[in-house]
Design an enzyme around this catalytic site. Sequence first.
Site, PDB file in Angstrom:
ATOM      1  N   CYS A  62      14.263  -5.483  -4.092  1.00  0.00           N
ATOM      2  CA  CYS A  62      15.165  -4.703  -4.696  1.00  0.00           C
ATOM      3  C   CYS A  62      14.384  -3.656  -5.534  1.00  0.00           C
ATOM      4  O   CYS A  62      14.428  -3.715  -6.777  1.00  0.00           O
ATOM      5  CB  CYS A  62      15.719  -5.737  -5.993  1.00  0.00           C
ATOM      6  SG  CYS A  62      16.894  -7.015  -5.077  1.00  0.00           S
ATOM      7  N   GLU A  63      14.112  -2.797  -4.722  1.00  0.00           N
ATOM      8  CA  GLU A  63      13.311  -1.494  -5.375  1.00  0.00           C
ATOM      9  C   GLU A  63      13.433  -0.350  -4.466  1.00  0.00           C
ATOM     10  O   GLU A  63      13.300  -0.745  -3.088  1.00  0.00           O
ATOM     11  CB  GLU A  63      11.651  -1.786  -5.323  1.00  0.00           C
ATOM     12  CG  GLU A  63      11.172  -2.854  -6.157  1.00  0.00           C
ATOM     13  CD  GLU A  63      11.006  -2.196  -7.738  1.00  0.00           C
ATOM     14  OE1 GLU A  63      10.796  -1.308  -7.979  1.00  0.00           O
ATOM     15  OE2 GLU A  63      11.152  -3.291  -8.553  1.00  0.00           O
ATOM     16  N   ARG A  75       0.684  -1.434  -0.106  1.00  0.00           N
ATOM     17  CA  ARG A  75      -0.117   0.042  -0.058  1.00  0.00           C
ATOM     18  C   ARG A  75       0.751   1.302  -0.050  1.00  0.00           C
ATOM     19  O   ARG A  75       0.290   2.261  -0.681  1.00  0.00           O
ATOM     20  CB  ARG A  75      -0.865   0.157   1.339  1.00  0.00           C
ATOM     21  CG  ARG A  75      -2.174  -1.037   1.165  1.00  0.00           C
ATOM     22  CD  ARG A  75      -3.199  -0.956   2.030  1.00  0.00           C
ATOM     23  NE  ARG A  75      -3.816   0.116   2.115  1.00  0.00           N
ATOM     24  CZ  ARG A  75      -3.846   1.441   2.533  1.00  0.00           C
ATOM     25  NH1 ARG A  75      -2.799   1.364   3.512  1.00  0.00           N
ATOM     26  NH2 ARG A  75      -4.396   2.401   2.226  1.00  0.00           N
TER      27      ARG A  75
END
Length: 463
Positions: free
Chosen positions: A391-392, A360
Site C-alpha cells: 500500500c505505497e 532498494r
Amino acid sequence: MSRSAHPAGPRHADVLPEGHYAGPPEDLNTLDPRVWSRTVTRNDDGAAEVGGLDVRDLAAEFGTPAYILDEADFRARCRAWRAAFGQGADVFYAGKAFLSRAVVRWLTEEGLNLDVCSGTELAVALDAGMPAERIALHGNNKSTAEIERAVTAGVGRIVLDSFQEIARVAAVAAEHGVRQRVQIRVTVGVEAHTHEFIATAHEDQKFGLSLADGQAAEAVRRVLMLDSLELAGIHSHIGSQIFDMAGFEVAARRVVSLLGEIRDEHGVELPEIDLGGGLGIAYTTDDDPREPHEIAKALGEIVARECDAARLTPPRLSVEPGRAIVGPTAFTLYEVGTVKPLEGLRTYVSVDGGMSDNIRTALYDAEYSVSLVSRASDAEPMLVRVVGKHCESGDIVVKDAFLPADTAPGDLLAVPATGAYCRSMASNYNHALRPPVVAVADGRARVIVRRETEEDLLRLDVG
Ligand SMILES: Cc1ncc(COP(=O)(O)O)c(C=O)c1O
C-alpha cells in the site's frame, strides 16, 4: 531522446527518463549473462532454467515470490576473489549483503573470511562453523553485549568506530584477560557514488574517525596505550556500488600516509590495512563492473606504490566485498497478478511481492532489469513499471523496463541481481511473509532460508 528510438511507440518515449534505456532490447527473450547468474539459460520450451532447473518447476515447488540463488555462481565468485587476491591478502565477505548458515558454510569451504556487523550476524556465523579468528566485527554502535560476545568467541578483529568504543572494547577485553586484535575505521575524505567519487561532505556521516581533523591519529594514540588492545591496522570503506577505482586510490594513499605518520610518531609499523567493500555489480546492462583480478591488481599496485614512497613494508591487505559476491548470484521470481495499461503512459505490471522483498528501488532509486521467464514471447515490447502489492505508490520493483506486450496474469517474471541487500533488508510490511531463499545447483534445489508463515508472524504478536 528521439522518438524514433522507441519501436514501442512515441507515447513511451515521452515518459522515459533521460539516461535510462535508449529503447527496448533487441530480443526480450535474451537472458543477458551480464546481469544473470552464470547457469541461467532458456530451455527448448522457452522457459528460463537455473542450475539445470526450470523456473516453472521452482515456482510450483517453492511458491513465489522466491529468491533463487545459484550456488555454483556464488562459489565461483568466492574462488575468483580468493584467487585474485592470493595468499598475501584476505577476502572478508560482507555478511550484511546476505547471510545464512549455508552461505557461511560455502564461505568457510572456499577460504573466505567474514565481516559481521551485529551480534546476531556473529551468532549465525559461529553457529554455521566459521572459525572465530576468520571473523571481523563491525558497527558504529556495538553494544557491550555484542562486544562481549565477539571477544569471548575470539573473533580475529574488531573494527573500532569511536573513542567511546575504544574504551568499551578495551574494558571488555581486560575483563576477560584477552588482548583483542583491532583495526581503527577511518574516514578518508572520499565519498564514492555509483560512477564517480566526490571529495566533499563525506566527513558528515556516522561511521569512522576522521583523518582530516586528527581524530584517527588520536584514536591510534589511545589504542596503543591500552594493554588489552592489539592495534593490527587501519580500515577504510568508501561507499557502495563503485565502478571507478579512483576513490580506492585516494583512500589507499591516505591510509598508507597515516601508517607512515604512525611509524614516525610511535615507531610501529602496523601490519594490516583493509580497504573495505563497495565494488559495483551489473543491475542492468548499462553497468560495467570490474572483475576481481582487475580490482586486486589495481589495489595491490596502489598500496605497493604508496608504501614504497613512504618506505613502509607493505601491510597485509584485506577487502570486504558483499554485493560483488552474492548480488549477481540470485534473482527474485515473481508471479504476475494484474496488468494495468495507462493510456499514453505505460503499463503497470503488478507482482506478488514488492518493497517488502526488495526495498532498494524505493530506498535508493536503484535500477533493475526484468524478464518474462515462464515462456518466450514474440510479442512487441511494451514499456512497463513492475510494481509490488503493497500500500505505497512508491512500491516499485523495476521502474522502467520493457516486457512483451502479451505479459499476462499467471506469467512468471524474474528480476536478476537481487542476491545482495534484498533478503537481508526484507520486511514484513503489510504483514508480508518474507520469501524463501532457494539454492540451486546441479539439478537440485533446496531451501536455505524458508518462507515465513502466518504462524511465524502470529507467534511474535503476543497479544
Ligand atoms: C564496512 C563495510 N564493509 C563492506 C561493506 C560491503 O559493501 P558491498 O556489499 O557494497 O561490497 C559495507 C557495506 O555497507 C561496509 O559498510
